[in-house]
Write an enzyme that holds these catalytic residues in place. Structure first.
Site, PDB file in Angstrom:
ATOM      1  N   ASP A  52       0.986  -1.070  -0.102  1.00  0.00           N
ATOM      2  CA  ASP A  52       0.163   0.126  -0.018  1.00  0.00           C
ATOM      3  C   ASP A  52       0.969   1.283  -0.102  1.00  0.00           C
ATOM      4  OD1 ASP A  52      -2.830  -0.138  -0.175  1.00  0.00           O
ATOM      5  OD2 ASP A  52      -3.116   0.397   2.072  1.00  0.00           O
ATOM      6  N   ASP A  93      -5.848   6.630  -2.730  1.00  0.00           N
ATOM      7  CA  ASP A  93      -5.994   5.683  -2.110  1.00  0.00           C
ATOM      8  C   ASP A  93      -5.353   4.497  -3.019  1.00  0.00           C
ATOM      9  OD1 ASP A  93      -6.593   3.389  -0.776  1.00  0.00           O
ATOM     10  OD2 ASP A  93      -8.696   4.051  -0.464  1.00  0.00           O
ATOM     11  N   ILE A 142      -4.602   1.268  -2.817  1.00  0.00           N
ATOM     12  CA  ILE A 142      -5.634  -0.041  -2.876  1.00  0.00           C
ATOM     13  C   ILE A 142      -6.590   0.046  -2.241  1.00  0.00           C
ATOM     14  CG2 ILE A 142      -5.386  -2.374  -2.699  1.00  0.00           C
ATOM     15  CD1 ILE A 142      -2.334  -2.288  -3.146  1.00  0.00           C
ATOM     16  N   ASP A 143      -7.829   0.473  -2.830  1.00  0.00           N
ATOM     17  CA  ASP A 143      -8.881   0.371  -2.209  1.00  0.00           C
ATOM     18  C   ASP A 143      -9.401  -0.855  -1.936  1.00  0.00           C
ATOM     19  OD1 ASP A 143     -11.205   1.722  -0.739  1.00  0.00           O
ATOM     20  OD2 ASP A 143     -12.227   1.440  -2.378  1.00  0.00           O
ATOM     21  N   THR A 178      -8.736  -3.097   0.456  1.00  0.00           N
ATOM     22  CA  THR A 178      -7.454  -4.133   0.723  1.00  0.00           C
ATOM     23  C   THR A 178      -7.851  -5.340   1.191  1.00  0.00           C
ATOM     24  OG1 THR A 178      -7.290  -1.886   2.133  1.00  0.00           O
ATOM     25  CG2 THR A 178      -5.304  -3.659   1.804  1.00  0.00           C
ATOM     26  N   GLU A 230      -3.731   7.872   2.802  1.00  0.00           N
ATOM     27  CA  GLU A 230      -4.024   7.293   4.264  1.00  0.00           C
ATOM     28  C   GLU A 230      -2.599   6.936   4.707  1.00  0.00           C
ATOM     29  OE1 GLU A 230      -6.254   3.782   3.868  1.00  0.00           O
ATOM     30  OE2 GLU A 230      -6.737   4.008   6.150  1.00  0.00           O
ATOM     31  N   ASP A 283     -11.210   8.001  -0.492  1.00  0.00           N
ATOM     32  CA  ASP A 283     -12.183   7.015  -1.136  1.00  0.00           C
ATOM     33  C   ASP A 283     -12.972   7.615  -2.284  1.00  0.00           C
ATOM     34  OD1 ASP A 283     -11.509   4.711   0.328  1.00  0.00           O
ATOM     35  OD2 ASP A 283     -12.644   5.543   2.027  1.00  0.00           O
TER      36      ASP A 283
END
Ligand code: 2IP
Ligand code: CA
Length: 401
Positions: free
Chosen positions: A54, A153, A155-156, A158, A79, A316
């Site tokens: 990530d 983001d 890798i949304d 996860t 994030e 997101d």
């Protein structure tokens, strides 16, 4: 400015390739699914490989955007923090180095000396990505580079990325879970107003080749700035998604007779689910991933994505929000919509989600939560009527539980 959008797309594609490599390269996949035992945690620098994947993807996006637009990397937000600390309090900063060899040796330190995994990852990080998108080449819009910032983001969804199956069957064109629900999200907003203006949603695992079992991705982009609205999907409702099996409602001339299709989270509250079911009449769907649910609206698979909880974040929603705006829709703060409709009996205000302001008094990631929930939509005309029906079906505040 097509150059910026092109760079966002290229960065999202590099990110998607790294995400695919981590699932498809054996040396990396084993690390991804490995469950660390309590006494192994933080043995060296590594918290978890999934966190590293990530963080690394976020750093690659930051690095590549900064290389093309010097200074922009300072305004790339997400994030993840790129700082790892081990039990001895030693710190290591994960970043993209100037050569593949240097990146590999840095990664080796975080990967418990796993040379093969470090080299495989570094190769994906330094890979040249060239892509063609004819529609994008035609975009000629200039945006103020000194007034923009980026929400990423890497890798949304996860959980689906690590545990998700690649063999889930879609229902009415929508994947309730699985690798298809994973997305890379890169959204650009104006720092002064907080409005989103450009977005790329990349779906790394869109189609699995039945012969080679290799995954192919797909991407979507949109730009909405000063009256220019351009999107990679010009007629989403007509396309009905990748397999043409969209389930969104048909337009009718009689608003009172329309029924709607919506998607929501399995974590949605009971009362809201009740109201949505009443309005959607069998067309309420559940899917994993905030980015993926937005994609269902963008592709015209459903008319709305509604979520009342505060567990989605600016990273997101920013990218899909920009795409929805370019299609004539948007993303609103759900609780503000409900309050305003109750006050004036109609949804006259459009409380759009904004991307430049923190939630007052909140800490950590919650500072960037979409606090009042959200409603994502593609059509202004449908929004009014849908919200009216939805709100009428919600229990009165005194009846909420
Ligand atoms: C998550 C992810 C989840 C979503 C949650 C997001 O992001 O998209 O799937 O919950 O809101 O914050 P749900 O699927 O219930 O809508 P991440 O995977 O990046 O933590
Ligand atoms: Ca997310």
């Amino acid at each position: 400015m097509s150059e910026l959008l092109q760079e966002l797309l290229r960065a999202s594609e590099k990110a998607a390739r790294i995400a695919r490599a981590c699932r498809q390269e054996e040396a990396l996949f084993q690390l991804l699914i490995e469950e660390k035992k309590e006494d192994e945690k933080n043995k060296k620098f590594l918290t978890d490989f999934k966190t590293l994947a990530d963080v690394l993807v976020q750093e690659v996006i930051k690095h590549d955007l900064g290389k093309k637009f010097p200074g922009l990397e300072k305004n790339v937000r997400g994030e993840e923090s790129n700082e790892f600390t081990n039990e001895l309090g030693e710190k290591i900063i994960v970043k993209v180095c100037s050569s593949e060899e240097e990146t590999a040796s840095l990664l080796q330190k975080v990967l418990d000396d796993n040379q093969l995994a470090a080299q495989t990852l570094a190769r994906a990080v330094h890979q040249e990505v060239t892509l063609t998108d004819m529609a994008l080449d035609a975009v000629k819009v200039t945006v103020p580079l000194d007034n923009i910032a980026v929400w990423v983001d890497p890798i949304d969804s996860t959980y689906q990325y690590i545990k998700g199956s690649g063999d889930i069957q879609p229902e009415a064109g929508i994947y309730p879970k699985g690798l298809q629900c994973v997305t890379v999200l890169i959204g650009v907003f104006l720092m002064d107003s907080g409005h989103p203006i450009m977005g790329v949603v990349n779906q790394p695992f869109a189609i699995k080749d039945p012969g080679t079992l290799q995954w192919k991705g797909q991407w979507f982009w949109g730009l909405s700035y000063k009256g220019s609205n351009i999107c990679s999907l010009q007629t989403p409702a007509a396309s009905g998604g990748p397999d043409g099996k969209g389930c969104s409602s048909q337009q009718t001339d009689v608003p009172g007779k329309k029924s709607y299709a919506a998607v929501t989270s399995s974590a949605e509250a009971k009362d809201v689910l009740g109201a949505l079911s009443a309005v959607c009449d069998g067309n309420l769907h559940f899917a994993a991933g905030a980015g993926y649910k937005c994609l269902c609206v963008i592709q015209g698979l459903v008319d709305f994505y509604v979520f009342s909880e505060d567990t989605t974040f600016k990273w997101d929603s920013c990218a899909p929000h920009a795409i929805l705006s370019s299609l004539g829709g948007g993303m609103l703060d759900l609780s503000q919509c409900i309050q305003s409709a109750k006050r004036s009996k109609t949804l006259c205000a459009r409380p759009h989600l904004l991307y430049n302001a923190e939630v007052q008094g909140a800490k950590g990631a919650d500072r960037w939560a979409n606090k009042g929930g959200l409603v994502a939509y593609r059509s202004e005309e449908q929004l009014e009527h849908f919200m009216d029906l939805f709100i009428k079906n919600l229990p009165l505040p005194s009846e909420l539980h």
